[in-house]
Structures are given as C-alpha cells and as structure tokens.
Scaffold this motif. Sequence first.
Motif, short mmCIF file in Angstrom:
data_model
loop_
_atom_site.label_atom_id
_atom_site.label_comp_id
_atom_site.label_asym_id
_atom_site.label_seq_id
_atom_site.Cartn_x
_atom_site.Cartn_y
_atom_site.Cartn_z
N UNK A 173 6.19 4.38 -10.72
CA UNK A 173 4.83 4.33 -9.82
C UNK A 173 5.88 4.80 -8.49
N UNK A 174 6.99 4.73 -8.87
CA UNK A 174 8.43 6.23 -7.29
C UNK A 174 7.72 7.34 -7.99
N UNK A 175 8.08 7.92 -9.71
CA UNK A 175 7.00 9.43 -9.36
C UNK A 175 6.19 9.55 -8.60
N UNK A 176 4.92 8.63 -9.67
CA UNK A 176 3.52 8.44 -8.78
C UNK A 176 3.44 8.83 -7.88
N UNK A 177 4.19 7.79 -6.81
CA UNK A 177 3.89 8.49 -5.14
C UNK A 177 4.65 9.64 -4.61
N UNK A 178 6.21 10.12 -5.71
CA UNK A 178 5.80 11.22 -5.20
C UNK A 178 5.71 12.60 -5.33
N UNK A 179 4.89 12.44 -6.70
CA UNK A 179 3.33 13.74 -6.91
C UNK A 179 2.52 13.73 -5.44
N UNK A 180 2.21 12.52 -5.47
CA UNK A 180 0.90 11.76 -4.14
C UNK A 180 1.20 13.08 -2.63
N UNK A 181 3.02 12.75 -2.64
CA UNK A 181 3.29 13.29 -1.38
C UNK A 181 3.91 15.10 -1.35
N UNK A 182 4.39 15.14 -2.73
CA UNK A 182 4.99 16.49 -2.39
C UNK A 182 3.87 17.62 -3.55
N UNK A 183 2.85 16.36 -3.40
CA UNK A 183 1.67 17.26 -5.04
C UNK A 183 1.89 18.24 -5.73
N UNK B 103 10.89 -0.86 9.49
CA UNK B 103 9.81 -0.59 9.43
C UNK B 103 8.48 0.54 8.63
N UNK B 104 9.90 0.79 7.90
CA UNK B 104 9.14 0.81 7.06
C UNK B 104 7.96 0.30 5.51
N UNK B 105 7.04 0.29 5.49
CA UNK B 105 7.35 -0.49 4.00
C UNK B 105 6.52 -0.06 2.43
N UNK B 106 6.38 0.53 2.97
CA UNK B 106 5.47 1.37 1.31
C UNK B 106 6.41 2.61 1.04
N UNK B 107 6.06 2.81 -0.20
CA UNK B 107 6.86 3.66 -0.78
C UNK B 107 6.23 4.78 -0.85
N UNK B 108 5.31 5.20 -0.24
CA UNK B 108 4.85 6.27 0.06
C UNK B 108 5.72 6.83 1.74
N UNK B 109 5.43 5.80 2.48
CA UNK B 109 6.47 6.41 3.69
C UNK B 109 7.91 6.53 3.31
N UNK B 110 8.43 6.25 2.99
CA UNK B 110 9.58 6.67 2.19
C UNK B 110 9.99 7.49 1.68
N UNK B 111 9.61 7.85 0.85
CA UNK B 111 9.54 9.38 -0.05
C UNK B 111 8.96 9.98 1.29
N UNK B 112 8.28 10.41 1.92
CA UNK B 112 7.58 11.73 2.94
C UNK B 112 8.71 11.40 3.80
N UNK B 113 9.72 10.74 3.89
CA UNK B 113 10.75 11.22 5.11
C UNK B 113 11.64 11.97 3.93
#
Length: 331
Positions: free
Chosen positions: A262-272, A306-316
């Motif tokens: 799931x972390x890898x999938x979120x990172x694919x979304x954020x980084x493209x 303040x940061x509640x989703x893995x997407x918000x975290x990976x974004x930073x």
Amino acid sequence: MKVFICGGAGYIGSHLVHELSTLSQYEIIIIDNLSKGHVESIPAGITFENADICDKGALERVFTKHKPEAVMHFCASIAVGESVTDPLGYYENNVVGTIYLLQAMKKHNVKYFIFSSTAAIFGNPEETPIPDDSPTKPINPYGDTKLTVEKILAWTEDAHGIKYVCLRYFNACGAHESGKIGEDHDPETHLIPVILQVALGKREKIKIYGDKYDTKDGTCVRDYVHVTDLATAHIKALEYLVRENKSNKFNLGSGEGYTVKEVIEASRKITGHPIPEIIEEPRAGDPAILIAGSERAEKILGWKRKYNTIEDIVKTAWKYHQSHPNGYNNK
Ligand code: UFG
C-alpha cells in the motif's frame, strides 16, 4: 528553559529542533557527533556542540558549559536488521551512551529527560492496536536496547529523581513541509525513502521483504507517523514533565496501518513513477504487524496528529527528496 537536544542533527531530532525553535521560551543546544546527523539541517543561530555521548569527557565539558535544565535524547543506532548482525555495537551506542548521559544529568542536577523509544520493544504484539501498557518482548537487539534504557530510567528515577518520558515511536516518516529538512540515512534502509530513491532513478526496483506474512496482501503492516507530529509530541512531553513533575510512557501511533504494497501504491500516485517492485526473502527481526493507538498521548499530553494519511506523508517526503536527490551532502 535550556534544553539539550542530543542527536539534534539527525532525522527526528532535526525536526524537533525546527519546531522547538519557533517557541521563544526554549534555548536549544544541539549535541551531536555527526556520525549520522547532518550539520546542514541545523537552523542558523542554534548552538551546536560536536560531542559524542559515549565520550564522558565531552559530556562533562558541555554540561558544565551550558547547564541545561532538560535533555531530549535522539541519538541511537536504529536499523533493525543491522542490530541483528551487530548487537554489541547496538548495546554500546544505545545503552552505554545513555548511561553516560544520565550520569552527567545526575552530576549536574538536570531533572527532565525525554527518551526516543520504539514500537520494537513490543516484538510480535499480543494485541493490535498495541495498548500503551502492552507487555514488552522485543524480537531484535535494537528493540531490546531501547527496552533496557526504559528499565534503567525507572531505577534512575527512584534513586536520583530524574523524571522522564519515553515516547515509543512507530514508523517515523515524512519531512518538514518546507522540504528543507528530511530523511537522509547512509545507507538508506527505511521503506519510504528507499521507494522514493526508485522514483528518482537512483535504484531500479523496490525490494519487498516477504509477501507471505499473515496480513491482507502478505506484506508487513506498519503504523506510519509523520516526523513533525513526533516532534510536536516531544514538546507536549516536555510541557508535561515541567507541569506534572511525573514520569510516563506513551505510544505514538496513528491507530492505522499500511502494508508495504500500500505504501508503494501511494508513492506511485504521488510521484507518477511506476516504481517497479520485486519480492525478496523476509528480513530478519521483522514483526508482521505493528500498529498502535495514541489514546494516552492524546488524553494526557493533548497530542494531536496533523498528518493522517499515507499520501499526505509521502507528499512531504517527496518534496524533500526532489529538492535533495543526493541527500544533504549531495553525495
Ligand atoms: N521494507 C521493504 N523493503 C525495503 C525497506 C523496508 O520491504 O527496502 C519493509 C520492511 O521489511 C518492513 C517495512 O518495510 O516491513 C518498514 O521497514 P522500515 O525499515 O522502514 O522500518 P521498520 O519497521 O523496520 O523499523 C522502523 C524504525 C525502527 C522502529 C520501527 C517501529 O526503523 O526504529 O520502525 O515500528 F522500531
């Protein structure tokens, strides 16, 4: 109040320094030997002492010079896998170094101590999310070094009155929202930065350590907590120590876990980036699931994430890695 931040040039310590430096009532003195920390992370105007906590003479010098009133202790060797192959090095750095620090505190009459503990003290937990009072049973030397210090702290309080807070971090991750400071370990072993190194083209694939765990997709589940939220918890813990003059221990989790996939999938979304993956053998010392609530920290410290989703975290984290593709030193 004068506060020593031991390990203040490291990943979590540097984020604490940035948060604490916004509050005028604290005078910060960073103690770091720069073995893992980065001088580039230290904000202008903050006092820095290049000193090793395993060097008693150096500790005596900085305690005499600055006379701190509280100590936050972030210095530690932190890689679970490495602790399995180098237990002696881990006990020396994490336990012996902390004993020297506490001895200096005792001698110089410093009353408050905040300790970076870890979810790894729970081993394979009996209950998930792990309650604050869950039994401790580490399954790797790293976790055992941190549990040993927690025990030492209880005896030290009884004998010498040093009040302490242990903060058991779950998986620290993310970066300051400015993108100016972030995670830079050498070599990098933590999941999110390693994934982002694939997105930066610095690695070909992300290796997934095991996909036969008893979890929803077979990969390990971890509770990812943003590093700025961890920093805020330290400030709340210091306020608590001064206000209540009482010791305590808190889990700092989010109550939610994500699998490696799931972390890898979120990172694919954020980084493209497609971030190719490969399944490898499980890593020694890895529990299947580590998740904690943070009820006690919320209730007693008034801690709020303040940061509640893995997407918000990976974004930073991605913002930091994009602006520092080769880390602080541009290696
Ligand atoms: N992982 C991979 N591939 C990688 C790196 C990690 O599959 O390249 C997996 C690990 O096997 C684990 C998960 O991703 O299942 C997270 O691994 P990390 O190395 O990022 O973090 P750990 O859970 O091993 O340990 C971290 C801290 C410890 C702390 C622990 C508490 O490093 O200090 O979280 O949960 F104790």
